[in-house]
Design a protein around this motif. Sequence first.
Motif, short mmCIF file in Angstrom:
data_model
loop_
_atom_site.label_atom_id
_atom_site.label_comp_id
_atom_site.label_asym_id
_atom_site.label_seq_id
_atom_site.Cartn_x
_atom_site.Cartn_y
_atom_site.Cartn_z
N VAL A 179 0.87 -1.18 0.00
CA VAL A 179 0.00 0.00 0.00
C VAL A 179 0.89 1.22 0.00
N VAL A 180 0.62 2.15 -0.92
CA VAL A 180 1.32 3.43 -0.90
C VAL A 180 0.28 4.53 -0.73
N SER A 181 0.52 5.40 0.25
CA SER A 181 -0.45 6.43 0.59
C SER A 181 0.16 7.80 0.35
N THR A 182 -0.57 8.66 -0.37
CA THR A 182 -0.14 10.03 -0.69
C THR A 182 1.30 10.04 -1.20
N MET A 183 1.56 9.18 -2.20
CA MET A 183 2.90 8.82 -2.64
C MET A 183 3.65 9.94 -3.36
N TYR A 184 4.95 10.02 -3.05
CA TYR A 184 5.91 10.80 -3.82
C TYR A 184 6.93 9.85 -4.43
N ASP A 185 7.34 10.12 -5.65
CA ASP A 185 8.54 9.50 -6.23
C ASP A 185 9.66 10.52 -6.05
N MET A 186 10.49 10.33 -5.03
CA MET A 186 11.50 11.32 -4.69
C MET A 186 12.55 11.50 -5.79
N SER A 187 12.89 10.44 -6.47
CA SER A 187 13.87 10.57 -7.54
C SER A 187 13.31 11.38 -8.70
N ARG A 188 12.05 11.26 -8.95
CA ARG A 188 11.43 12.01 -10.04
C ARG A 188 11.32 13.49 -9.72
N VAL A 189 10.87 13.82 -8.51
CA VAL A 189 10.68 15.24 -8.19
C VAL A 189 12.02 15.94 -8.04
N MET A 190 13.03 15.23 -7.51
CA MET A 190 14.32 15.89 -7.36
C MET A 190 15.05 16.06 -8.69
N SER A 191 14.87 15.12 -9.58
CA SER A 191 15.61 15.20 -10.85
C SER A 191 14.88 15.97 -11.93
N LYS A 192 13.55 16.00 -11.86
CA LYS A 192 12.77 16.62 -12.93
C LYS A 192 11.89 17.78 -12.47
#
Length: 360
Positions: free
Chosen positions: A191-204
């Motif tokens: 289960v992923v809740s209110t998910m962030y993809d940290m590699s995506r937001v930091m790189s893009k």
Amino acid sequence: MTVLTFRHSFALTGLALGIALFGASTQAAAQPATLDQRAPAMTLTQEWDKTFPRSDRVDHRKVTFTNRYGLTLAADLYVPKNRTGERLPALAVGGPFGAVKEQSSGLYAQTMAERGFVTLAFDPSYTGESGGQPRNVASPDINTEDFSAAVDFLGLQATVDRERIGIIGICGWGGMALNAAAVDKRVKAVVVSTMYDMSRVMSKGYNDSVTLEQRTRTLEQLSKQRWEDAENGAPAYGPVMNELKGGEAQFLVDYHNYYRTPRGFHPRAVNSNASWTVTNPVSFMNMPLLTYIKEVSPRPILFVHGENAHSRYFSETAHAAASGPKELMIIPGANHVDLYDRVDVIPFKRITEFFSTNLK
């Protein structure tokens, strides 16, 4: 609970805001955090110091375990009371990014223990009561490993059926949880809740809005910061997290209203009382967490996100990329932070049903 499936779009700033949000802005001068960033001695706090009330329906104790890199992690183990002698399904719970086990992950863990699961909420490496130097640094590899190390620990408990272990990742640990499940086949459901993809937001940046020129400039700044850190013999830290000066985007105000007020403040949390190293984004810039998301299949994934969350697109695109059994549950009217602690908003009934069905 009504589930909405429509998409929405919004425009936010790019990589500079994305990095600033996680305490590593290279746009502003680096500064030491206001508190001592040295690792705490591994003497765990024994009094109840959570941001949520203690339940009389579960047994709780502090535990430690070691990950594959030799780092000792501190955690809270929750076990249902009035249990029979049978081994129970178990859940490892992590997140949000920059939080500690006394906040959202502990609330999720205790609530799921009330519902019949053995649960473990842990402080990621280099943060909270867990070990590791320097303090307050994150890694897509090491933090993914933290989840697997939690599974190691749970599988050795006499109360746990090691063939029925799932994981819950909140906010930035949603991406870590999916990455862990892709590589660790012992994990049976996610289960992923209110998910962030940290590699995506930091790189893009937000909404993948960063240009190659902007990315290159950021990497140049981060690279130069490494020289300064090497000369000083210690990492520089960004501004203290989640302080408001006026005019911030609503989602930043929401973070402040959780982390910097009695609602969710905790002195050991990076997001409440400290900051990340300035170079924290480096490893996230070219190590995409969700490269192998399809390999979570055939194990099921439940994505939970708020209708009004600025981060909603992370769950939507990850859900589209995943194969095998998957569900995207959009909570009407909810923002990103509502799913941290609003027990009347977090769909614990559906999460319980999901794990009860898939951890058999």
